[in-house]
Motif scaffolding. Structure first.
Motif, PDB file in Angstrom:
ATOM      1  N   ASP A 101       0.869  -1.175   0.000  1.00 15.47           N
ATOM      2  CA  ASP A 101       0.000   0.000   0.000  1.00 15.47           C
ATOM      3  C   ASP A 101       0.906   1.225   0.000  1.00 15.47           C
ATOM      4  OD1 ASP A 101      -2.594  -1.229   0.164  1.00 15.47           O
ATOM      5  OD2 ASP A 101      -2.180  -1.702   2.271  1.00 15.47           O
ATOM      6  N   PRO A 102       0.365   2.417  -0.288  1.00 18.48           N
ATOM      7  CA  PRO A 102       1.194   3.618  -0.174  1.00 18.48           C
ATOM      8  C   PRO A 102       1.836   3.723   1.212  1.00 18.48           C
ATOM      9  CG  PRO A 102      -0.819   4.145  -1.345  1.00 18.48           C
ATOM     10  CD  PRO A 102      -0.968   2.725  -0.865  1.00 18.48           C
ATOM     11  N   GLY A 103       3.168   3.835   1.235  1.00 14.75           N
ATOM     12  CA  GLY A 103       3.897   3.947   2.490  1.00 14.75           C
ATOM     13  C   GLY A 103       4.396   2.639   3.056  1.00 14.75           C
ATOM     14  N   THR A 104       4.090   1.499   2.422  1.00 16.14           N
ATOM     15  CA  THR A 104       4.573   0.215   2.930  1.00 16.14           C
ATOM     16  C   THR A 104       6.091   0.117   2.762  1.00 16.14           C
ATOM     17  OG1 THR A 104       2.497  -0.912   2.389  1.00 16.14           O
ATOM     18  CG2 THR A 104       4.454  -2.296   2.678  1.00 16.14           C
ATOM     19  N   PRO A 105       6.826  -0.199   3.819  1.00 18.35           N
ATOM     20  CA  PRO A 105       8.283  -0.380   3.673  1.00 18.35           C
ATOM     21  C   PRO A 105       8.607  -1.656   2.903  1.00 18.35           C
ATOM     22  CG  PRO A 105       7.652   0.019   5.974  1.00 18.35           C
ATOM     23  CD  PRO A 105       6.404  -0.301   5.226  1.00 18.35           C
ATOM     24  N   VAL A 106       9.546  -1.560   1.986  1.00 19.28           N
ATOM     25  CA  VAL A 106      10.058  -2.715   1.258  1.00 19.28           C
ATOM     26  C   VAL A 106      11.577  -2.659   1.332  1.00 19.28           C
ATOM     27  CG1 VAL A 106      10.220  -3.903  -0.963  1.00 19.28           C
ATOM     28  CG2 VAL A 106       8.073  -2.782  -0.304  1.00 19.28           C
ATOM     29  N   ALA A 107      12.187  -3.723   1.828  1.00 23.77           N
ATOM     30  CA  ALA A 107      13.641  -3.782   1.949  1.00 23.77           C
ATOM     31  C   ALA A 107      14.249  -4.255   0.633  1.00 23.77           C
ATOM     32  CB  ALA A 107      14.044  -4.721   3.086  1.00 23.77           C
ATOM     33  N   VAL A 108      15.181  -3.483   0.098  1.00 26.85           N
ATOM     34  CA  VAL A 108      15.833  -3.812  -1.173  1.00 26.85           C
ATOM     35  C   VAL A 108      17.324  -3.546  -1.058  1.00 26.85           C
ATOM     36  CG1 VAL A 108      13.788  -3.315  -2.570  1.00 26.85           C
ATOM     37  CG2 VAL A 108      15.459  -1.502  -2.147  1.00 26.85           C
ATOM     38  N   GLU A 109      18.093  -4.208  -1.929  1.00 25.37           N
ATOM     39  CA  GLU A 109      19.507  -3.896  -2.052  1.00 25.37           C
ATOM     40  C   GLU A 109      19.665  -2.568  -2.794  1.00 25.37           C
ATOM     41  OE1 GLU A 109      22.047  -7.716  -2.796  1.00 25.37           O
ATOM     42  OE2 GLU A 109      20.145  -7.927  -3.892  1.00 25.37           O
ATOM     43  N   SER A 110      20.827  -1.990  -2.688  1.00 20.83           N
ATOM     44  CA  SER A 110      21.119  -0.739  -3.391  1.00 20.83           C
ATOM     45  C   SER A 110      22.508  -0.845  -4.000  1.00 20.83           C
ATOM     46  CB  SER A 110      21.047   0.444  -2.418  1.00 20.83           C
ATOM     47  OG  SER A 110      21.238   1.664  -3.083  1.00 20.83           O
ATOM     48  N   PRO A 111      22.585  -1.013  -5.337  1.00 20.81           N
ATOM     49  CA  PRO A 111      21.510  -0.965  -6.330  1.00 20.81           C
ATOM     50  C   PRO A 111      20.793  -2.302  -6.464  1.00 20.81           C
ATOM     51  CG  PRO A 111      23.599  -1.324  -7.423  1.00 20.81           C
ATOM     52  CD  PRO A 111      23.920  -1.169  -5.958  1.00 20.81           C
ATOM     53  N   THR A 112      19.665  -2.277  -7.192  1.00 23.11           N
ATOM     54  CA  THR A 112      18.928  -3.509  -7.456  1.00 23.11           C
ATOM     55  C   THR A 112      18.189  -3.379  -8.781  1.00 23.11           C
ATOM     56  OG1 THR A 112      17.498  -5.186  -6.443  1.00 23.11           O
ATOM     57  CG2 THR A 112      16.771  -2.894  -6.270  1.00 23.11           C
ATOM     58  N   TYR A 113      17.440  -4.416  -9.128  1.00 20.36           N
ATOM     59  CA  TYR A 113      16.775  -4.529 -10.420  1.00 20.36           C
ATOM     60  C   TYR A 113      15.838  -3.354 -10.676  1.00 20.36           C
ATOM     61  CZ  TYR A 113      13.862  -6.779 -14.052  1.00 20.36           C
ATOM     62  OH  TYR A 113      13.152  -7.078 -15.194  1.00 20.36           O
ATOM     63  N   LEU A 114      16.079  -2.653 -11.757  1.00 14.61           N
ATOM     64  CA  LEU A 114      15.349  -1.429 -12.072  1.00 14.61           C
ATOM     65  C   LEU A 114      13.851  -1.663 -12.217  1.00 14.61           C
ATOM     66  CD1 LEU A 114      15.059   1.516 -13.009  1.00 14.61           C
ATOM     67  CD2 LEU A 114      15.806   0.769 -15.296  1.00 14.61           C
ATOM     68  N   ALA A 115      13.455  -2.708 -12.939  1.00 11.46           N
ATOM     69  CA  ALA A 115      12.026  -2.928 -13.185  1.00 11.46           C
ATOM     70  C   ALA A 115      11.280  -3.268 -11.905  1.00 11.46           C
ATOM     71  CB  ALA A 115      11.837  -4.028 -14.230  1.00 11.46           C
ATOM     72  N   ALA A 116      11.953  -3.914 -10.946  1.00 17.18           N
ATOM     73  CA  ALA A 116      11.309  -4.164  -9.658  1.00 17.18           C
ATOM     74  C   ALA A 116      11.077  -2.854  -8.921  1.00 17.18           C
ATOM     75  CB  ALA A 116      12.168  -5.103  -8.806  1.00 17.18           C
ATOM     76  N   LEU A 117      12.070  -1.968  -8.937  1.00 15.77           N
ATOM     77  CA  LEU A 117      11.893  -0.659  -8.308  1.00 15.77           C
ATOM     78  C   LEU A 117      10.733   0.098  -8.933  1.00 15.77           C
ATOM     79  CD1 LEU A 117      15.614   0.538  -7.984  1.00 15.77           C
ATOM     80  CD2 LEU A 117      14.143  -0.395  -6.178  1.00 15.77           C
ATOM     81  N   GLN A 118      10.592   0.003 -10.253  1.00 18.18           N
ATOM     82  CA  GLN A 118       9.503   0.694 -10.938  1.00 18.18           C
ATOM     83  C   GLN A 118       8.151   0.217 -10.428  1.00 18.18           C
ATOM     84  OE1 GLN A 118      10.818  -0.258 -15.004  1.00 18.18           O
ATOM     85  NE2 GLN A 118      10.893   1.928 -15.406  1.00 18.18           N
ATOM     86  N   VAL A 119       7.987  -1.104 -10.306  1.00 16.26           N
ATOM     87  CA  VAL A 119       6.705  -1.649  -9.855  1.00 16.26           C
ATOM     88  C   VAL A 119       6.460  -1.296  -8.396  1.00 16.26           C
ATOM     89  CG1 VAL A 119       5.335  -3.741  -9.547  1.00 16.26           C
ATOM     90  CG2 VAL A 119       6.831  -3.515 -11.534  1.00 16.26           C
TER      91      VAL A 119
END
Length: 379
Positions: A101-119
């Motif tokens: 939902d808007p504001g939900t935290p999602v833990a990701v690596e930095s950098p990571t897959y661009l298309a996943a960040l887009q979604v």
């Protein structure tokens, strides 16, 4: 832990009915299926089911074949918890719908897959940093542990163990994206993190695009028992099911006795292209960037020795006949300047030589211009 939209999600009664219409003697007045005798004739096949609607979860035989492969990797992935996707990108969208939902935290690596960040951004995620040794402060953690996109990095056994344990301790759902695992050129631990997630919540997905044919748009996922039914309902609401014809083509390929040899040949082919690319990089960009030859996957990750925003070079490079991905686009928040992702799998040796020579000229000129601007501003 799940998104607000899931509260109103209901299974499709039509999809449930369609899953049983092939039973012997079944007369169906339910779904809007075309008459089988009106469907086009396919060369080399008299099976009308190839062009008919199919189950949302996917072709049963293909799901069973995928399940067998995943269980061999240590995943708790019986056939009934395997789903065929319209490309693994669809898996990212389905998991995002399930959790974000808007504001939900999602833990990701930095950098990571661009298309996943887009979604993730599309659904309003707030990004937090994924630390392999600490419990994620988010309900969802997305990771590409094997030949990561864009860096090509392969996580160690200890890192995989630590992340699995951290997700279990914190109750975080692990979302493991693993499209490159078969393209391996050097030894490294490739056992999925999700295989270490007994008792936890997880989604594991892969793709047939890198090992067979991207134009068929097929991937797959498996998930823990608590999540899989929700993902099926979400797919029902999105596209009903993935292409039946594409699934049969993939099934024929992955169950052929030559499939294992195909994977070996692919790895050998791409290992050679990696080595040719690495050699050309050393000759043309040796003084301009730093990198490590990836142990698998399809990409080199470069850090320029004199950082500049590579996004400013892209249009000029395209005008000169060379395309690349600016590394700045792969960072979830503040980009690190002076990074770029270069694919080595597509261009042959001659094009690699020409392209990297051109890119080196552009980078050298841009770095000199940056130095002149800095000197002028200081003066």
């Amino acid at each position: 832990m799940l998104s607000q939209r899931i509260a109103s999600l209901r299974p499709s009664p039509i999809r449930e009915i369609l899953s049983v219409i092939d039973r012997p003697g079944m007369v169906s007045f339910a779904g809007g299926l075309p008459a089988s005798e009106t469907l086009p004739h396919l060369a080399h096949s008299d099976d009308p089911a190839l062009l008919q609607y199919g189950p949302s979860e996917g072709d049963p035989e293909l799901r069973a074949a995928v399940s067998e492969q995943l269980r061999a990797l240590g995943l708790d992935a019986p056939t009934e918890r395997v789903m065929i996707l319209s490309g693994s990108q669809q898996g990212i969208d389905l998991v995002s719908k399930l959790f974000i939902d808007p504001g939900t935290p999602v833990a990701v690596e930095s950098p990571t897959y661009l298309a996943a960040l887009q979604v993730f951004r599309l659904y309003g995620a707030d990004f937090t940093n994924l630390d392999w040794d600490r419990a994620p402060t988010a309900p969802l953690a997305y990771v590409v542990p094997t030949f990561a996109n864009p860096t090509g990095r392969c996580a160690t056994r200890d890192e995989r163990d630590s992340l699995a344990r951290a997700c279990l301790d914190s109750g975080t759902t692990l979302f493991e994206d693993d499209p490159y695992r078969e393209l391996t050129y050097e030894p490294c631990d490739r056992v999925p993190v999700a295989a270490r997630m007994g008792g936890g919540s997880w989604v594991y997905q892969g793709s047939f695009s890198k090992t067979f044919a991207p134009g068929l748009r097929l991937g797959f996922l498996a998930a823990s028992e608590d999540l899989f039914p929700h993902l099926v309902m979400l797919k029902q609401a999105v596209d009903l099911h993935s292409s039946t014809l594409s699934q049969r083509l993939v099934l024929s390929a992955v169950t052929d006795p030559s499939w294992a040899q195909r994977l070996d040949d692919l790895a050998s082919f791409y290992r050679n292209r990696r080595d040719v690319f690495d050699d050309a990089l050393r000759r043309h960009l040796g003084g301009l960037a730093e990198w490590q030859a990836p142990a698998g996957g399809l990409f080199f990750w470069l850090r320029l020795t004199r950082p500049l925003d590579t996004r400013t070079l892209l249009h000029t490079a395209i005008d000169r006949g060379v395309a690349f991905m600016p590394g700045e686009e792969f960072f979830p928040d503040r980009p690190q300047l002076g990074t770029m992702r270069l694919n080595f799998s597509h261009a042959d040796a001659a094009d690699t030589e020409r392209g990297l020579r051109t890119l080196a000229t552009l980078l050298d000129g841009a770095a000199d211009h940056h130095t002149e601007q800095t000197s002028f501003q200081r003066g």
